[in-house]
Design a protein around this motif. Structure first.
Motif, mmCIF file in Angstrom:
data_model
loop_
_atom_site.group_PDB
_atom_site.id
_atom_site.type_symbol
_atom_site.label_atom_id
_atom_site.label_comp_id
_atom_site.label_asym_id
_atom_site.label_seq_id
_atom_site.Cartn_x
_atom_site.Cartn_y
_atom_site.Cartn_z
ATOM 1 N N ALA A 162 26.364 -54.024 2.019
ATOM 2 C CA ALA A 162 25.852 -52.619 2.000
ATOM 3 C C ALA A 162 25.031 -52.537 0.600
ATOM 4 O O ALA A 162 23.866 -51.768 1.214
ATOM 5 N N VAL A 163 25.306 -52.831 -0.348
ATOM 6 C CA VAL A 163 24.113 -52.838 -1.628
ATOM 7 C C VAL A 163 22.777 -53.398 -1.312
ATOM 8 O O VAL A 163 21.904 -53.037 -1.470
ATOM 9 N N ALA A 164 23.004 -54.811 -0.737
ATOM 10 C CA ALA A 164 21.730 -55.276 -0.221
ATOM 11 C C ALA A 164 20.913 -54.608 0.676
ATOM 12 O O ALA A 164 19.693 -54.488 0.925
ATOM 13 N N GLU A 165 21.500 -53.919 1.873
ATOM 14 C CA GLU A 165 20.753 -53.070 2.848
ATOM 15 C C GLU A 165 20.274 -51.923 2.133
ATOM 16 O O GLU A 165 19.091 -51.390 2.446
ATOM 17 N N ILE A 166 20.958 -51.126 1.089
ATOM 18 C CA ILE A 166 20.532 -50.276 0.491
ATOM 19 C C ILE A 166 19.364 -50.332 -0.242
ATOM 20 O O ILE A 166 18.215 -49.789 -0.272
ATOM 21 N N THR A 167 19.324 -51.590 -0.954
ATOM 22 C CA THR A 167 18.027 -51.831 -1.911
ATOM 23 C C THR A 167 16.947 -52.236 -0.955
ATOM 24 O O THR A 167 15.726 -51.963 -1.643
ATOM 25 N N ARG A 168 17.262 -52.813 0.238
ATOM 26 C CA ARG A 168 16.018 -53.179 1.022
ATOM 27 C C ARG A 168 15.566 -51.915 1.401
ATOM 28 O O ARG A 168 14.367 -51.683 1.592
ATOM 29 N N LEU A 169 16.251 -50.681 1.896
ATOM 30 C CA LEU A 169 15.972 -49.582 2.338
ATOM 31 C C LEU A 169 15.180 -48.939 1.233
ATOM 32 O O LEU A 169 13.937 -48.321 1.356
ATOM 33 N N LEU A 170 15.563 -48.861 0.068
ATOM 34 C CA LEU A 170 14.740 -48.364 -1.255
ATOM 35 C C LEU A 170 13.417 -48.971 -1.441
ATOM 36 O O LEU A 170 12.482 -48.263 -1.611
ATOM 37 N N ALA A 171 13.537 -50.173 -1.242
ATOM 38 C CA ALA A 171 12.086 -51.083 -1.297
ATOM 39 C C ALA A 171 11.428 -50.812 -0.255
ATOM 40 O O ALA A 171 10.082 -50.479 -0.513
ATOM 41 N N ALA A 172 11.995 -50.469 1.026
ATOM 42 C CA ALA A 172 10.657 -50.024 2.100
ATOM 43 C C ALA A 172 10.169 -48.594 1.599
ATOM 44 O O ALA A 172 8.997 -48.373 2.070
ATOM 45 N N CYS A 173 11.012 -47.815 0.913
ATOM 46 C CA CYS A 173 10.534 -46.570 0.724
ATOM 47 C C CYS A 173 9.701 -46.466 -0.553
ATOM 48 O O CYS A 173 9.158 -45.748 -1.200
ATOM 49 N N GLY A 174 9.348 -47.800 -1.225
ATOM 50 C CA GLY A 174 8.530 -47.885 -2.443
ATOM 51 C C GLY A 174 9.287 -47.940 -3.793
ATOM 52 O O GLY A 174 8.733 -47.838 -5.028
ATOM 53 N N MET A 175 10.564 -48.107 -3.744
ATOM 54 C CA MET A 175 11.341 -47.720 -5.053
ATOM 55 C C MET A 175 12.374 -49.032 -5.325
ATOM 56 O O MET A 175 13.289 -49.349 -4.474
ATOM 57 N N LEU A 176 11.955 -49.665 -6.277
ATOM 58 C CA LEU A 176 12.998 -51.079 -6.488
ATOM 59 C C LEU A 176 13.897 -50.895 -7.618
ATOM 60 O O LEU A 176 13.681 -50.006 -8.878
ATOM 61 N N LEU A 177 15.101 -50.868 -7.218
ATOM 62 C CA LEU A 177 16.284 -50.834 -8.101
ATOM 63 C C LEU A 177 17.069 -51.960 -8.155
ATOM 64 O O LEU A 177 17.515 -52.658 -7.318
#
Length: 130
Positions: free
Chosen positions: A24-39
């Motif tokens: 779940a966390v991996a998928e959330i971080t991929r979504l954030l990266a696709a939106c231009g936000m790296l966390l």
């Protein structure tokens, strides 16, 4: 130095709640990266409980930025901000889901984050010419 000196026991692949939270966390971080936000997010298990750690100041900055963009932006920026606000809320609740062994909710977060990421990645970047 012999081969026995560098051998370490192989850790088994995580299963159960830890594996579900990591997906779940991996998928959330991929979504954030696709939106231009790296966390950067770290998931580990200590003493039988799953912990989710992230950079709190950056998390807060992204949350404020996305909430502002959701209210004042238009088009893709507003859509991305909506996805980011939802992803950050899911990330915030992930520790609670892990503590209560809510595998169904964790799975729903994983599926919705993946679907949102696919929508963001496959969205047309330009309008077709008439």
């Amino acid at each position: 130095m012999s081969l026995d000196d560098i051998r370490q026991p192989i850790e088994p692949e995580p299963s159960g709640v830890l594996a579900a939270v990591r997906r779940a966390v991996a998928e959330i971080t991929r979504l954030l990266a696709a939106c231009g936000m790296l966390l950067h997010v770290r998931v580990d298990a200590q003493e039988g409980s799953v912990r989710v750690e992230y950079d709190a100041p950056m998390f807060q900055h992204y949350d404020q930025q996305a909430r502002y963009a959701r209210m004042h932006a238009t088009g893709k920026a507003q859509e991305n901000a909506t996805y980011v606000v939802a992803a950050l809320a899911s990330l915030r609740s992930m520790t609670t889901f892990a503590r209560t062994n809510a595998l169904r909710e964790i799975g729903q977060v994983t599926r919705s984050a993946e679907a949102a990421r696919v929508r963001v990645e496959t969205r047309a970047t330009r309008r077709p010419s008439a």
